[in-house]
Scaffold this motif. Structure first.
Motif, PDB file in Angstrom:
ATOM      1  N   THR A 146       0.855  -1.190   0.000  1.00  0.00           N
ATOM      2  CA  THR A 146       0.000   0.000   0.000  1.00  0.00           C
ATOM      3  C   THR A 146       0.888   1.236   0.000  1.00  0.00           C
ATOM      4  O   THR A 146       1.651   1.441   0.945  1.00  0.00           O
ATOM      5  CB  THR A 146      -0.923   0.023   1.228  1.00  0.00           C
ATOM      6  OG1 THR A 146      -1.736  -1.156   1.228  1.00  0.00           O
ATOM      7  CG2 THR A 146      -1.827   1.250   1.198  1.00  0.00           C
ATOM      8  N   VAL A 168      -4.598  -7.711  -2.772  1.00  0.00           N
ATOM      9  CA  VAL A 168      -4.480  -6.486  -1.983  1.00  0.00           C
ATOM     10  C   VAL A 168      -4.878  -6.786  -0.541  1.00  0.00           C
ATOM     11  O   VAL A 168      -5.569  -7.758  -0.253  1.00  0.00           O
ATOM     12  CB  VAL A 168      -5.355  -5.343  -2.539  1.00  0.00           C
ATOM     13  CG1 VAL A 168      -4.871  -4.917  -3.918  1.00  0.00           C
ATOM     14  CG2 VAL A 168      -6.820  -5.761  -2.609  1.00  0.00           C
ATOM     15  N   LEU A 169      -4.402  -5.932   0.358  1.00  0.00           N
ATOM     16  CA  LEU A 169      -4.684  -6.035   1.792  1.00  0.00           C
ATOM     17  C   LEU A 169      -4.100  -7.314   2.399  1.00  0.00           C
ATOM     18  O   LEU A 169      -4.683  -7.914   3.300  1.00  0.00           O
ATOM     19  CB  LEU A 169      -6.191  -5.956   2.080  1.00  0.00           C
ATOM     20  CG  LEU A 169      -6.901  -4.685   1.576  1.00  0.00           C
ATOM     21  CD1 LEU A 169      -8.373  -4.708   1.962  1.00  0.00           C
ATOM     22  CD2 LEU A 169      -6.234  -3.428   2.114  1.00  0.00           C
ATOM     23  N   GLY A 189       0.812  -5.631   2.667  1.00  0.00           N
ATOM     24  CA  GLY A 189       0.038  -4.466   2.268  1.00  0.00           C
ATOM     25  C   GLY A 189      -0.344  -3.589   3.445  1.00  0.00           C
ATOM     26  O   GLY A 189      -1.110  -2.637   3.278  1.00  0.00           O
ATOM     27  N   ALA A 200      -2.297  -4.077   5.834  1.00  0.00           N
ATOM     28  CA  ALA A 200      -3.745  -4.051   5.998  1.00  0.00           C
ATOM     29  C   ALA A 200      -4.206  -3.676   7.410  1.00  0.00           C
ATOM     30  O   ALA A 200      -5.160  -2.904   7.562  1.00  0.00           O
ATOM     31  CB  ALA A 200      -4.336  -5.402   5.587  1.00  0.00           C
ATOM     32  N   LEU A 239      -4.842   0.095   8.145  1.00  0.00           N
ATOM     33  CA  LEU A 239      -5.834   0.855   7.393  1.00  0.00           C
ATOM     34  C   LEU A 239      -7.162   0.925   8.147  1.00  0.00           C
ATOM     35  O   LEU A 239      -7.561  -0.030   8.816  1.00  0.00           O
ATOM     36  CB  LEU A 239      -6.070   0.222   6.026  1.00  0.00           C
ATOM     37  CG  LEU A 239      -4.879   0.132   5.068  1.00  0.00           C
ATOM     38  CD1 LEU A 239      -5.316  -0.508   3.764  1.00  0.00           C
ATOM     39  CD2 LEU A 239      -4.275   1.494   4.817  1.00  0.00           C
ATOM     40  N   GLU A 245     -10.772   3.037   4.285  1.00  0.00           N
ATOM     41  CA  GLU A 245      -9.603   3.040   3.411  1.00  0.00           C
ATOM     42  C   GLU A 245      -9.442   1.691   2.716  1.00  0.00           C
ATOM     43  O   GLU A 245      -9.090   1.630   1.530  1.00  0.00           O
ATOM     44  CB  GLU A 245      -8.341   3.350   4.221  1.00  0.00           C
ATOM     45  CG  GLU A 245      -8.263   4.768   4.751  1.00  0.00           C
ATOM     46  CD  GLU A 245      -7.028   4.992   5.601  1.00  0.00           C
ATOM     47  OE1 GLU A 245      -6.392   6.050   5.447  1.00  0.00           O
ATOM     48  OE2 GLU A 245      -6.708   4.104   6.421  1.00  0.00           O
ATOM     49  N   SER A 246      -9.690   0.620   3.442  1.00  0.00           N
ATOM     50  CA  SER A 246      -9.577  -0.715   2.852  1.00  0.00           C
ATOM     51  C   SER A 246     -10.548  -0.873   1.686  1.00  0.00           C
ATOM     52  O   SER A 246     -10.183  -1.358   0.609  1.00  0.00           O
ATOM     53  CB  SER A 246      -9.844  -1.789   3.905  1.00  0.00           C
ATOM     54  OG  SER A 246      -8.879  -1.753   4.935  1.00  0.00           O
ATOM     55  N   VAL A 296      -9.649  -1.396  -2.361  1.00  0.00           N
ATOM     56  CA  VAL A 296     -10.182  -2.506  -3.152  1.00  0.00           C
ATOM     57  C   VAL A 296     -10.912  -1.969  -4.384  1.00  0.00           C
ATOM     58  O   VAL A 296     -10.716  -2.454  -5.511  1.00  0.00           O
ATOM     59  CB  VAL A 296     -11.131  -3.369  -2.301  1.00  0.00           C
ATOM     60  CG1 VAL A 296     -11.856  -4.401  -3.170  1.00  0.00           C
ATOM     61  CG2 VAL A 296     -10.363  -4.073  -1.186  1.00  0.00           C
ATOM     62  N   VAL A 320      -8.716 -10.392  -2.167  1.00  0.00           N
ATOM     63  CA  VAL A 320      -8.681  -9.405  -1.092  1.00  0.00           C
ATOM     64  C   VAL A 320      -8.420 -10.106   0.238  1.00  0.00           C
ATOM     65  O   VAL A 320      -9.147 -11.037   0.612  1.00  0.00           O
ATOM     66  CB  VAL A 320     -10.010  -8.621  -1.023  1.00  0.00           C
ATOM     67  CG1 VAL A 320      -9.981  -7.630   0.137  1.00  0.00           C
ATOM     68  CG2 VAL A 320     -10.268  -7.892  -2.341  1.00  0.00           C
ATOM     69  N   LEU A 370     -16.005  -6.924   5.206  1.00  0.00           N
ATOM     70  CA  LEU A 370     -15.058  -6.638   4.137  1.00  0.00           C
ATOM     71  C   LEU A 370     -15.201  -7.647   2.995  1.00  0.00           C
ATOM     72  O   LEU A 370     -15.143  -7.274   1.813  1.00  0.00           O
ATOM     73  CB  LEU A 370     -13.631  -6.650   4.677  1.00  0.00           C
ATOM     74  CG  LEU A 370     -12.525  -6.332   3.659  1.00  0.00           C
ATOM     75  CD1 LEU A 370     -12.780  -5.008   2.946  1.00  0.00           C
ATOM     76  CD2 LEU A 370     -11.157  -6.324   4.340  1.00  0.00           C
TER      77      LEU A 370
END
Length: 311
Positions: free
Chosen positions: A16, A46-47, A51, A53, A56, A60-61, A65, A79, A92
């Motif tokens: 990130t 991602v995340l 990253g 995670a 965040l 923001e997460s 995405v 994710v 999420l």
């Protein structure tokens, strides 16, 4: 398209990008996702742990995405949804899938110790996010302190049809890959995709043991793509040659505590990130470490022109 057990190739783990102030650097986010698409990545994650995670906010997460899916076109996006509680994981996961994610990745909490605890945790996670969400098991005992035997992985796979992939990050783990593929061959486990992590440190032989590719980060993900594709074409020596050229930097990047700092520094030097900043708390490189990385880049440039001109 939803993630399936036929996933192959390289799914880089995206860092990130942050500004030195700690805010997300959205210009670098766009540049990073464009870069992954342009080099021929087969998908993206991602995340993940690298990253940042946990640093965040929930909003923001989701924004990250959404930005990723919009930027990478038809590439499947996984994710990371690991969370201390199932409510946050479900929120999420469902939001990511609604935005167009291909699947989610779930890491076990470090409190799990017995085989039954691990199997039960994944059953409860599936119940929470929904059995319609394809998921990836993250098996990373060096960081997560949870040891999953091949038998435990088999139980999770067989109990949960929505499990389509293993992110294999055990070390040493070559025998685990061979064992899982034997389970598939004898019919005791249905086939799954196996993509490997650990910064690609053992990718050269993991592919030969039956892995389908890489799901990891490295400052030169093009090398991971090269190695995977060369192995898939049966060009063993060529795959090892490009891997060996990068191995000193790959090894340096795998140092606990500063690995992400190394990766971000090199990606900054490559012009992919505007800054190597991490959101606090985060390690910073010493002057000696920077000099060592620059030395490795100079040596790498002699064998891979993609490193030329960085120092």
């Amino acid at each position: 398209m939803p993630l399936t057990n036929e996933a192959r190739g390289v799914f880089p783990i995206a860092p990130t990008p942050f500004l030195p102030s700690g805010e997300i650097d959205w210009a670098s986010v766009d540049r990073l996702f464009d870069f992954y698409r342009e080099i021929g990545a087969d998908g993206l994650t991602v995340l993940g742990i690298m990253g940042e995670a946990p640093k965040l906010e929930a909003e923001e997460s989701v924004a990250l995405v959404k930005r990723c899916i919009a930027r990478v076109g038809n590439l499947p996006v996984i994710v990371g949804v690991s969370a201390p509680g199932f409510a946050a994981m479900r929120a999420l996961a469902r939001t990511a899938m609604d935005l167009g994610a291909a699947g989610v990745m779930i890491a076990p909490p470090s409190s799990l110790r017995t085989d039954d605890q691990i199997v039960t945790y994944y059953a409860q996670a599936v119940e929470a996010i929904g059995a319609d969400v394809p998921f990836v098991i993250q098996d990373y005992p060096l960081t997560l302190s949870v040891v999953m035997t091949p038998g435990v992985i088999r139980r999770i796979v067989m109990d949960n049809p929505s499990c389509v992939m293993l992110k294999h990050e055990d070390w040493p783990g070559l025998e685990k890959i061979s064992t899982l593929r034997r389970f598939e061959a004898d019919g005791s486990m249905r086939p799954i995709s196996i993509l490997c992590g650990n910064g690609g440190l053992f990718l050269d032989f993991e592919m030969e043991r039956g892995a389908d590719g890489a799901n990891t980060g490295y400052a030169f993900p093009e090398m991971l793509i090269d190695a995977v594709r060369l192995q898939a074409r049966g060009e063993r020596d060529a795959a090892h040659d490009i891997f060996d050229a990068h191995l000193p930097l790959l090894r340096y990047e795998q140092q606990p505590g500063i690995g992400l700092a190394v990766r971000k520094y090199v990606m900054m030097r490559r012009g992919i990130l505007a800054s190597d900043a991490q959101r606090k708390p985060g390690a910073r490189l010493s002057e000696a470490a920077v000099a060592e990385i620059d030395y490795l880049l100079r040596r790498l440039a002699d064998r891979d022109p993609r490193a030329a001109g960085l120092v």
